[in-house]
Write an enzyme that holds these catalytic residues in place. Structure first.
Site, mmCIF file in Angstrom:
data_model
loop_
_atom_site.group_PDB
_atom_site.id
_atom_site.type_symbol
_atom_site.label_atom_id
_atom_site.label_comp_id
_atom_site.label_asym_id
_atom_site.label_seq_id
_atom_site.Cartn_x
_atom_site.Cartn_y
_atom_site.Cartn_z
ATOM 1 N N HIS A 44 0.818 -1.219 0.000
ATOM 2 C CA HIS A 44 0.000 0.000 0.000
ATOM 3 C C HIS A 44 0.849 1.265 0.000
ATOM 4 C CE1 HIS A 44 -3.642 -2.270 0.234
ATOM 5 N NE2 HIS A 44 -3.304 -2.850 1.369
ATOM 6 N N GLU A 139 -4.985 -11.800 8.183
ATOM 7 C CA GLU A 139 -5.795 -10.572 8.160
ATOM 8 C C GLU A 139 -7.179 -10.812 7.571
ATOM 9 O OE1 GLU A 139 -3.820 -7.429 5.950
ATOM 10 O OE2 GLU A 139 -3.029 -8.794 4.450
ATOM 11 N N ASP A 165 -7.782 -4.946 7.615
ATOM 12 C CA ASP A 165 -8.369 -5.967 6.742
ATOM 13 C C ASP A 165 -9.117 -7.013 7.553
ATOM 14 O OD1 ASP A 165 -7.962 -5.270 4.016
ATOM 15 O OD2 ASP A 165 -5.827 -5.638 4.260
#
Ligand code: 3PY
Ligand code: MG
Length: 253
Positions: A44, A139, A165
């Site tokens: 990310h 996650e 997540d």
């Protein structure tokens, strides 16, 4: 399993820095403030492959061990991160023992895995500083359900929880990570499975308050929010203090 001392660092209440902005200068800054480890986030974060090598070189110059969060659980970015000199990888979205085995195999040369040998960075490949650390991200609810099998996979060295997540996977807002019985029950399952194997178990922390909360629950390592978020917060605080009436003691530097 990795023979790297980094596993012991992750087992021992480690606080890590997190890089999402491309550039060796920020890597040098974050690598210099005393974090136990720094992770370069290529999932990310805004960091492309050309930026990764100089960031890892800058971190190496600070002496702080580096990890790379790869974009996905596939061999190509794992190979690239390790060939560029990362001491370990953080592999997102590992939901089963099979997926954990794939991540671990990508980190190890034969006969322990499927990693290809390419000694491009002098000094890293001919005598590696230690087997790289393979940290798999738990996650999703599916991953929590499978966590006992995931941690039993040979070559998996550590678990890392992605708290946002995980919340989304439960159908909950990301704020569930602030404290929520159902959410914390999932964390307890992860913590129990890791503890049974004395495996380091970490979690991403959106604030120092989250570090304190997750430490209380039993996590052994923490990556704190990234350079971009820290920069934004400090810049906003500086701006607020500089407006009329926003006092702050004088200092230089
Ligand atoms: C998550 O919260 O899902 C993460 O992956 C943190 O980086
Ligand atoms: Mg995530």
């Amino acid at each position: 399993m990795s023979d790297s001392g980094l596993v012991d660092v992750l087992r021992g209440d480690a606080v890590g820095g997190w890089l999402q902005l491309p550039g060796s200068a920020t890597a040098e800054v974050i690598g210099s403030v005393g974090f136990d480890v720094v992770c370069v986030d290529t999932q990310h974060g805004l960091i492309g492959d050309d930026a990764l090598l100089p960031m890892l070189q800058a971190l190496a110059a600070t002496g702080t061990p580096s990890m790379v969060r790869v974009p996905w659980n596939t061999p190509t970015p794992i190979t690239a991160a390790l060939d560029r000199g990362a001491a370990g990888v953080v592999v997102p979205m590992v939901n089963s023992a099979e997926e954990a085995a794939a991540a671990a195999a990508a980190c190890r040369w034969p006969p322990n895995g499927t990693r290809s040998y390419g000694p491009t960075r002098h000094g890293f490949m001919s005598s590696p500083p230690g087997d790289p650390v393979c940290a798999v991200m738990v996650e999703t609810v599916a991953a929590v359900d499978a966590v006992a099998d995931i941690v039993a996979v040979d070559g998996v060295d550590a678990v890392f929880v992605g708290p946002s997540d995980l919340a989304l996977s439960m159908g909950r807002p990301t704020s569930a990570q602030d404290g929520d019985d159902e959410y914390d029950a999932l964390l307890a399952t992860v913590l129990g499975a890791c503890k049974a194997r004395e495996m380091p178990v970490g979690i991403f922390c959106a604030s120092a308050g989250h570090v304190q909360r997750f430490r209380e629950l039993g996590f052994t390592y923490f990556f704190v929010r990234g350079d971009g978020a820290l920069l934004a917060e400090m810049a906003a605080a500086e701006l607020a203090a500089s407006r009329p009436g926003g006092a702050e003691p004088l200092r230089r530097g």
